[in-house]
Design an enzyme around this catalytic site. Structure first.
Site, PDB file in Angstrom:
ATOM      1  N   LYS A  23       0.862  -1.193   0.000  1.00 31.57           N
ATOM      2  CA  LYS A  23       0.000   0.000   0.000  1.00 31.57           C
ATOM      3  C   LYS A  23       0.893   1.236   0.000  1.00 31.57           C
ATOM      4  CE  LYS A  23      -1.827   2.840   2.760  1.00 31.57           C
ATOM      5  NZ  LYS A  23      -1.706   4.032   1.904  1.00 31.57           N
ATOM      6  N   GLU A  70      10.662   1.863   9.612  1.00 33.04           N
ATOM      7  CA  GLU A  70      11.634   2.911   9.259  1.00 33.04           C
ATOM      8  C   GLU A  70      10.900   4.234   9.391  1.00 33.04           C
ATOM      9  OE1 GLU A  70      14.674   2.250   8.659  1.00 33.04           O
ATOM     10  OE2 GLU A  70      14.771   0.195   7.960  1.00 33.04           O
ATOM     11  N   CYS A 120      13.756  11.518   5.172  1.00 39.04           N
ATOM     12  CA  CYS A 120      13.838  11.062   6.557  1.00 39.04           C
ATOM     13  C   CYS A 120      15.230  11.317   7.105  1.00 39.04           C
ATOM     14  CB  CYS A 120      13.517   9.582   6.644  1.00 39.04           C
ATOM     15  SG  CYS A 120      14.564   8.571   5.593  1.00 39.04           S
ATOM     16  N   GLU A 180      10.101  16.904  13.685  1.00 39.63           N
ATOM     17  CA  GLU A 180      10.469  16.708  12.284  1.00 39.63           C
ATOM     18  C   GLU A 180       9.585  17.609  11.425  1.00 39.63           C
ATOM     19  OE1 GLU A 180       9.315  13.053  10.271  1.00 39.63           O
ATOM     20  OE2 GLU A 180      11.315  12.945   9.368  1.00 39.63           O
TER      21      GLU A 180
HETATM   22  P1  NAD Z   1       2.751   8.665   7.046  1.00 37.04           P
HETATM   23  O1  NAD Z   1       3.164   7.977   8.271  1.00 37.04           O
HETATM   24  O2  NAD Z   1       1.718   9.700   7.115  1.00 37.04           O
HETATM   25  O3  NAD Z   1       2.239   7.619   5.950  1.00 37.04           O
HETATM   26  C1  NAD Z   1       3.033   6.544   5.505  1.00 37.04           C
HETATM   27  C2  NAD Z   1       2.131   5.457   4.985  1.00 37.04           C
HETATM   28  O4  NAD Z   1       1.372   4.918   6.066  1.00 37.04           O
HETATM   29  C3  NAD Z   1       1.119   5.928   3.949  1.00 37.04           C
HETATM   30  O5  NAD Z   1       1.006   4.944   2.959  1.00 37.04           O
HETATM   31  C4  NAD Z   1      -0.155   6.034   4.768  1.00 37.04           C
HETATM   32  O6  NAD Z   1      -1.322   5.907   4.012  1.00 37.04           O
HETATM   33  C5  NAD Z   1       0.014   4.856   5.706  1.00 37.04           C
HETATM   34  N1  NAD Z   1      -0.795   4.909   6.931  1.00 37.04           N
HETATM   35  C6  NAD Z   1      -1.187   6.000   7.640  1.00 37.04           C
HETATM   36  N2  NAD Z   1      -1.930   5.623   8.712  1.00 37.04           N
HETATM   37  C7  NAD Z   1      -1.987   4.266   8.705  1.00 37.04           C
HETATM   38  C8  NAD Z   1      -2.604   3.298   9.529  1.00 37.04           C
HETATM   39  N3  NAD Z   1      -3.305   3.635  10.622  1.00 37.04           N
HETATM   40  N4  NAD Z   1      -2.461   1.990   9.208  1.00 37.04           N
HETATM   41  C9  NAD Z   1      -1.752   1.623   8.128  1.00 37.04           C
HETATM   42  N5  NAD Z   1      -1.161   2.504   7.281  1.00 37.04           N
HETATM   43  C10 NAD Z   1      -1.271   3.810   7.567  1.00 37.04           C
HETATM   44  O7  NAD Z   1       4.116   9.183   6.440  1.00 37.04           O
HETATM   45  P2  NAD Z   1       4.301  10.098   5.178  1.00 37.04           P
HETATM   46  O8  NAD Z   1       3.821  11.470   5.550  1.00 37.04           O
HETATM   47  O9  NAD Z   1       3.728   9.403   3.994  1.00 37.04           O
HETATM   48  O10 NAD Z   1       5.896  10.096   5.014  1.00 37.04           O
HETATM   49  C11 NAD Z   1       6.717  10.969   5.665  1.00 37.04           C
HETATM   50  C12 NAD Z   1       7.336  10.312   6.877  1.00 37.04           C
HETATM   51  O11 NAD Z   1       8.026   9.132   6.507  1.00 37.04           O
HETATM   52  C13 NAD Z   1       8.373  11.203   7.557  1.00 37.04           C
HETATM   53  O12 NAD Z   1       8.221  11.142   8.946  1.00 37.04           O
HETATM   54  C14 NAD Z   1       9.691  10.553   7.136  1.00 37.04           C
HETATM   55  O13 NAD Z   1      10.760  10.809   8.020  1.00 37.04           O
HETATM   56  C15 NAD Z   1       9.323   9.122   7.104  1.00 37.04           C
HETATM   57  N6  NAD Z   1      10.273   8.362   6.280  1.00 37.04           N
HETATM   58  C16 NAD Z   1      11.141   7.494   6.889  1.00 37.04           C
HETATM   59  C17 NAD Z   1      12.097   6.803   6.138  1.00 37.04           C
HETATM   60  C18 NAD Z   1      13.112   5.876   6.792  1.00 37.04           C
HETATM   61  O14 NAD Z   1      13.742   5.088   6.078  1.00 37.04           O
HETATM   62  N7  NAD Z   1      13.311   5.935   8.100  1.00 37.04           N
HETATM   63  C19 NAD Z   1      12.137   6.991   4.748  1.00 37.04           C
HETATM   64  C20 NAD Z   1      11.242   7.881   4.183  1.00 37.04           C
HETATM   65  C21 NAD Z   1      10.305   8.550   4.946  1.00 37.04           C
END
Ligand code: NAD
Length: 499
Positions: free
Chosen positions: A185, A260, A294, A393
């Site tokens: 997803k 992650e 990230c 962040e």
């Molecule tokens: P997000 O957490 O809002 O969403 C990530 C994914 O999770 C999306 O596909 C979203 O639809 C899904 N999601 C949201 N709520 C959920 C739930 N209750 N159950 C299942 N899935 C759910 O993150 P974002 O805004 O898409 O991405 C940005 C974040 O990702 C930043 O905090 C960034 O630091 C982090 N990030 C981390 C890494 C790493 O390798 N550590 C890499 C890239 C991004």
């Protein structure tokens, strides 16, 4: 509509799911707009997968795992398919890259790097499965014990919007290479490039059901996926609060998770650094990928003796950054991904002022770019590490400066964070480098370099930046189950009961 926007017209609208290798449009799902961040225009839609469609996708992955060829295939055959995927994805690099720009607003010149990373993720895990092996224990003179590692089952793989191809492919490749199957997803903001990527996996010969794609919001589609009893494990890349929730949902059925998550990484610049290199590194560390990384070096810690001059040079360069149309080759920083995110990033300029920080450059929308989701590259100087701009962040082109006095102070401030994803250290003094490497709490320490992702090494975060690691050994351990078998080396003198 420009050249890049017409690309969306080659994909189905609304973007459907891909289940068992075929596009399927949910009957009762809602349609969500897909917006080009550079203009705010709707370029497509996605049909949200409802719980029934999520269940169908999990069943497909379940059947492919329980009865299909993929987990039972010899490693060489699986490797050939993964290498084939790499080649097909590379052959479509331009198309995939442009779809990524359309969805994310990342600059076009960034995209060869992202697309290559996606292709390399499949290549890398093909190589990993060629080299990993089980264990044998021969210490006991009468017994031989060996440990095999079997694929774990069906993975729920969930990815964010900031680098959809690179990050979704990492989740998929690390999962399926070991013989697992999955349901992916991606973020509801960025379905386009990932849809095309999953189509191409099948064109490259991936058996149906090994990778299924569903689309939709986290609390609807994502939550239904994580909670489905047919899912054996969860791989998640995204924000820390979401990770916390996913881990709790997964815990209800004791599903292992790899998370992650977010970061607020320190970029520590000592007076002993090559300051020209450190300046370039600091600019790349925070403004690459439109500031949405990230692993951004978003807390820049500078030693007091060089701070004023260094910050002045940084601010001068920031003023000259070309912000604009992501397709224009001259553009260095494009828009952020979606409108609410832009508003959130912009709000941190006011939060900074409220906390007594000085906004040195940026802090608003760039003039003439009010139509898309643009944020002017911003730098602020914080009064101390407790300010919200040092602790939260922001995930945009927004740098926060702090000043430190000596090595101990630098390490203390670097560690003053609930996150611990990466840290950058700039110094030519070996003692300083070694003490930082030992003292800073982060999953990765980059010394005298901007981001350098070594796929073989563990990557992941400490503290609230994550649980578990991606990498050669760590992915193998997470995505397989150990099974211990013990046999005697000869007949045993067994004395049973009731003789
Ligand atoms: P997000 O957490 O809002 O969403 C990530 C994914 O999770 C999306 O596909 C979203 O639809 C899904 N999601 C949201 N709520 C959920 C739930 N209750 N159950 C299942 N899935 C759910 O993150 P974002 O805004 O898409 O991405 C940005 C974040 O990702 C930043 O905090 C960034 O630091 C982090 N990030 C981390 C890494 C790493 O390798 N550590 C890499 C890239 C991004």
């Amino acid at each position: 509509m420009n050249d890049i926007q017409t690309l969306a017209s080659h994909l189905p609208d609304p973007v459907p799911a891909i289940i068992d290798g075929r596009p399927v449009t949910a009957r009762h799902g809602v349609d969500l707009p897909v917006i080009y961040p550079a203009t705010g225009e709707t370029v497509s839609h996605l049909r949200e997968s409802d719980a029934a469609q999520v269940a169908t996708a999990v069943e497909s992955a379940r059947t492919a795992f329980d009865q299909g060829s993929w987990p039972r295939m010899g490693v060489d055959e699986r490797k050939d398919i993964l290498y084939g995927i790499r080649d097909v994805l590379r052959a479509h690099a331009d198309e995939l890259g442009r779809l990524e720009v359309l969805n994310t607003g990342l600059t076009l010149d960034n995209l060869p790097r992202h697309v290559e990373r996606m292709a390399r993720n499949f290549e890398f895990f093909a190589e990993v499965i060629s080299t990993v092996s089980g264990e044998a224990y021969t210490q006991h003179p009468q017994y031989l014990t060996w440990v095999t590692r079997d694929p774990k089952g069906v993975g729920a793989m969930i990815s964010p919007w900031n680098a959809p191809l690179a990050l979704s492919s990492m989740r998929i490749a690390s999962c399926i290479a070991f013989g697992n199957t999955c349901v992916l997803k991606p973020s509801e903001y960025t379905p386009l490039s990932v849809y095309r990527m999953v189509e191409l996996l099948h064109e490259a010969g991936l058996p149906p059901g090994v990778v299924n794609l569903i689309n939709g919001r986290g609390h609807v589609t994502g939550a239904a996926l994580v909670g489905h009893p047919g899912v054996d494990m969860v791989g998640f890349t995204g924000g820390t609060d979401t990770g916390r929730r996913i881990m709790a949902d997964a815990a209800a059925r004791l599903k292992p998770t790899i998370l992650e998550l977010g970061g607020k990484s320190a970029n520590v610049i000592f007076e002993s650094a090559d300051l020209d290199q450190a300046l370039e590194g600091a600019l790349l560390g925070i403004y690459s990928n439109n500031g949405q990384q990230c692993l951004a070096g978003s807390r820049i810690l500078v030693q007091r003796t060089i701070a004023d001059e260094f910050i002045e040079r940084f601010v001068g360069r920031t003023r000259r950054i070309k912000v604009g149309d992501p397709v224009d080759p001259a553009t260095e920083v494009g828009p952020v991904c979606y409108e609410a995110h832009m508003r959130r990033v912009l709000s941190f300029a006011d939060i900074a002022r409220e906390d007594g920080a000085e906004v040195l450059v940026g802090g608003g929308q760039p003039a003439g770019l009010e139509r898309g989701w643009y944020v002017a590259p911003t730098a602020v100087r914080a009064p101390d590490s407790s300010a919200r701009i040092c602790q939260e962040e922001i995930f945009g082109p927004f740098a926060t400066f702090l000043v430190f006095d000596d090595l101990d102070d630098a390490i203390r401030q670097a560690n003053d964070s609930r996150f611990g994803l990466v840290a950058y250290v700039w110094s030519r003094d070996m003692d300083t480098v070694l003490k930082c490497s030992r003292g800073i709490r982060a999953g990765t320490i980059w010394v005298n370099t901007p981001m350098m992702r070594e796929l073989r090494a563990p990557f992941g975060g400490m503290g609230e930046s994550g649980v578990g690691r991606d990498g050669m050994r760590d992915s193998h351990l997470f995505f397989t189950e150990p099974k211990t078998t013990t046999v005697p080396l000869g007949a045993l003198d067994l004395q049973g009961f009731g003789r």
